[in-house]
Design an enzyme around this catalytic site. Structure first.
Site, PDB file in Angstrom:
ATOM      1  CG  ASP A   1      -0.241  -0.445   2.498  1.00 53.25           C
ATOM      2  OD1 ASP A   1       1.066  -0.094   2.316  1.00 53.25           O
ATOM      3  OD2 ASP A   1      -0.337  -0.188   3.207  1.00 53.25           O
ATOM      4  CG  ASP A   2      -0.527   4.442  -2.120  1.00 50.49           C
ATOM      5  OD1 ASP A   2       0.555   4.438  -2.698  1.00 50.49           O
ATOM      6  OD2 ASP A   2      -1.045   5.285  -2.285  1.00 50.49           O
TER       7      ASP A   2
END
Ligand code: WTA
Length: 697
Positions: free
Chosen positions: A567-568
């Site tokens: 994910d980020d």
């Protein structure tokens, strides 16, 4: 194409391995093999893993020479709590109760022993004292400067905890109230955690490297009655004025209508005398003036197993940090059990974890896990490379540390220095090493194993998260061979699965998204004040599973290899930082119009922060501006989140719907220009060339 000498060496190595394997096989053969196979069939889950592990033990894995197995020595295995895979299977089955249930596809509500009354401080202190450990050292404290040290026995620790508990009660803190702790690694930090737990207050420790804005954000979210801090701290040669940071945070909180009743400040005379500290009469209180006046006994507040124990904020893929909430009973059992087995803890051990209590590792494996086991714990205030790169081994020798638990980033940074910093110390006391925070690269693993551990200490590469409360995938150091860089197999009761992008479980050799199929006692119960976000972030992406946010592959022997966040979220020196947090700090700078942040490989930190920045119209780039952007991030989040690189970006690659294509930015940042992929769907394809040209400006 091996030379004959190399071929000979390779054959010898294989023969040695075979010898070791055969040794194990003989031991295994004394067991009833048939029963072993049957028990495998009854194994609650992950049978794929188990048959693979079984293959290793039976020597079949030898078929392939690429297998990089490191066995625990026979001596180690013999004395270990868990000394064979078979024993692990048996225990996995008997500790089945640790597994609660699979996740329903609807509302998520995890409970463990609800209705049972307990208290984790009681179990850490009173229980150990009652069982004869009153005079055992609970904490060995080592200050920032060599030569500064202190210690507390379990009974002395209880006295200090009770005094602080009594103080907190006296200023009105009640069961369920939040208390924010913003302290360096003084003994007062675990004391404060335990004092809150004793009276049922919910502590929220904020890492003392966070800026005043980050601290304010957390105070505004959890509305504590009291903030506990320290006037200043020395980190390396630098003095950091923590009280000033707290004052700024409290001023910010007051603007948002949150007023904190008391700011209890520990006077750290080593760093700064109280005369040098700014003071608000009526709110600010010196710890040393008030707390020691209180009685050294304090009734335990019995709480429900499901009452909250602590809140710990962590970064997610969107801007606002998430308040991860852990409750008491399940977390207690889980942190204690994982500690005991993953480090093969014995009462004679001296344990040192280099993590700060501001992170989950310091909660579960500096304070609670070890103290629940009655361990002697080293608490270190300083930085591991001050005054030089030998500091850790100096401390290991001084306190005869037997279990040393740290992060790959530290291993990598020490590896760059001369081995002499390590070898000039004895390190004979060490018997188990541990790693956490990010995948440990095999070369760092080998250096840690060979140089630090003299090739005799198994390494527990523990994979887990703030959310999981304790270890999820981890070696049990005497139970099976390790592979450098692999976290190996699940802890008792944990069912990891690897799913594809559609959420379908993949069997056998594969790679994909790591999910957990069932709940476990240490699981976080909610995100504070936002249960919906809890469900959406963790349980919606793959229905029926807890989604970890990590990628993972499984090899032919069933070993798990964590491959990093999908994910980020960037993992910088083992600290989780959301790209969105850094971006929002950057765009708060008046000259920044837009920012996009990605992670890039970094030799020491694991990942570095790489920021693409678009300036407001007409603003020229300058070194001064670069510095001021970096400073903005330091001020808003903390020094550890400062970007390593600012890449000037006249424009950012976006889809026609305006979404930034981070995939392309990651490739530009890591200079993999031949892997940019299809750029034709971009709204303005030419920005990519522009960015490449500006890479070294
Ligand atoms: C990463 C720290 C590989 C992972 C306890 C996870 C790891 C995140 C390991 C959680 C490991 C932690 N091998 N990756 N042994 N340990 N991670 O919440 O990406 O600060 O999702 O908890 O660190 O970080 P957190």
């Amino acid at each position: 194409c091996l030379s004959s000498k190399e071929r000979c060496r390779a054959r010898c190595q294989t023969a040695n391995l075979l010898g070791v394997l055969l040794g194990r096989r003989i031991r295994m053969a004394t067991d009833n093999k048939l029963r072993f196979v049957t028990s495998m069939l009854e194994f609650p889950s992950g049978a794929g893993n188990i048959s693979a592990l079984n293959a290793i033990i039976l020597g079949e894995a030898l078929a392939s020479e690429e297998n990089d197995l490191v066995f625990p020595s026979d001596d180690f295995a013999r004395q270990a709590h868990v000394s064979s895979p078979q024993q692990y299977f048996e225990m996995y089955k008997s500790l089945h109760a640790l597994r609660i249930s699979t996740f329903a596809k609807g509302n998520i509500s995890i409970q463990w022993f609800k209705g049972g009354l307990t208290n984790i401080c009681y179990n850490c202190l009173d229980r150990n004292i009652e069982s004869g450990n009153a005079d055992k050292i609970a904490i060995y404290w080592e200050g920032n400067d060599p030569g500064l040290q202190d210690s507390l026995t379990y009974s002395q620790l209880l006295d200090k905890v009770c005094q602080l508990s009594n103080y907190l009660k006296d200023v009105g803190v009640k069961k369920g109230d939040a208390v924010v702790i913003y302290l360096p690694m003084l003994m007062e930090l675990p004391i404060a955690m335990l004092a809150c737990a004793r009276i049922g207050a919910v502590h929220s420790v904020v890492f003392a490297g966070y800026s005043s804005e980050s601290l304010a954000q957390r105070i505004i979210d959890c509305k504590p009655k009291v903030v506990i801090t320290c006037n200043a701290v020395k980190r390396g040669a630098k003095v950091i004025h923590l009280k000033d940071i707290v004052d700024a945070a409290l001023a910010e909180s007051a603007k948002n209508g949150i007023s904190v009743d008391v700011c209890l400040t520990y006077e750290n005379q080593i760093a700064l005398k109280r005369e040098g500290t700014k003071w608000k009469e009526g709110k600010d209180v010196w710890w040393q003036d008030f707390v020691p006046k209180y009685p050294t006994t304090c009734e335990v507040e019995w709480v429900d197993a499901e009452d909250p124990l602590f809140l710990l904020y962590t970064s997610g893929s969107t801007g606002k940090p998430k308040g991860v909430l852990h409750t008491t009973g399940g977390y207690m059992v889980y942190s204690a059990t994982t500690f005991k087995y993953a480090f093969d803890y014995k009462p004679s051990d001296v344990y040192w974890c280099t993590a700060d209590c501001g992170w989950i590792t310091g909660h579960s494996y500096v304070t609670y896990g070890p103290m629940l086991n009655g361990a002697s714990v080293v608490v270190f205030e300083g930085t591991p490379t001050y005054p030089d790169a030998g500091r850790c081994w100096d401390i290991v020798d001084k306190f005869k540390v037997t279990i040393f638990y740290t992060a790959p980033t530290l291993v990598r940074s020490l590896m760059r220095e001369s081995n002499e910093h390590v070898t000039r110390y004895s390190r004979k006391s060490l018997r188990v090493l541990g790693s956490v925070g990010e995948p440990i690269n095999p070369s760092a693993w080998r250096w840690f194993f060979n140089v630090v551990g003299d090739s005799r200490c198994p390494i527990s590469d523990t994979w887990w998260q703030t959310e999981t409360g304790g270890f999820m995938i981890t070696p049990l150091p005497g139970a099976w061979p390790q592979k450098p860089g692999s976290a190996t197999f699940p802890f008792f009761g944990v069912q990891p699965v690897i799913v594809d992008e559609k959420g379908v479980e993949i069997e056998g050799v594969c790679s994909g998204y790591l999910c957990i199929k069932n709940s476990w006692p240490g699981a976080f119960r909610t995100l504070y004040g936002d249960h919906e976000r809890y469900e959406t972030t963790y349980f919606k992406p793959f229905a029926g599973y807890y989604f970890t946010g990590d990628g993972c592959s499984r090899d032919k022997d069933g070993y798990h290899w964590l491959t990093g966040r999908v994910d980020d979220v960037i993992n910088v020196s083992g600290h989780r930082i959301g790209t969105a947090e850094v971006e929002s700090a950057l765009v708060s700078h008046p000259k920044c119009a837009e920012a996009a942040v990605v992670g890039v490989e970094h030799e020491v930190k694991g990942q570095g922060i790489y920021a693409f920045v678009t300036l407001v119209e007409g603003e020229p780039y300058s070194e001064e501006l670069r510095k001021s952007l970096v400073l903005t991030v330091r001020n808003q989040i903390g020094a550890f989140a400062a970007p390593d690189k600012i890449h000037w970006a006249p424009g950012l690659p976006k889809t026609r719907s305006g979404k930034i294509m981070r995939r392309i930015l990651r490739k530009i940042a890591s200079k993999q220009l031949d892997e940019l992929g299809d750029t034709s769907t971009l709204a303005e394809p030419h920005v990519v060339e522009q960015l490449i040209e500006l890479a070294d400006r």
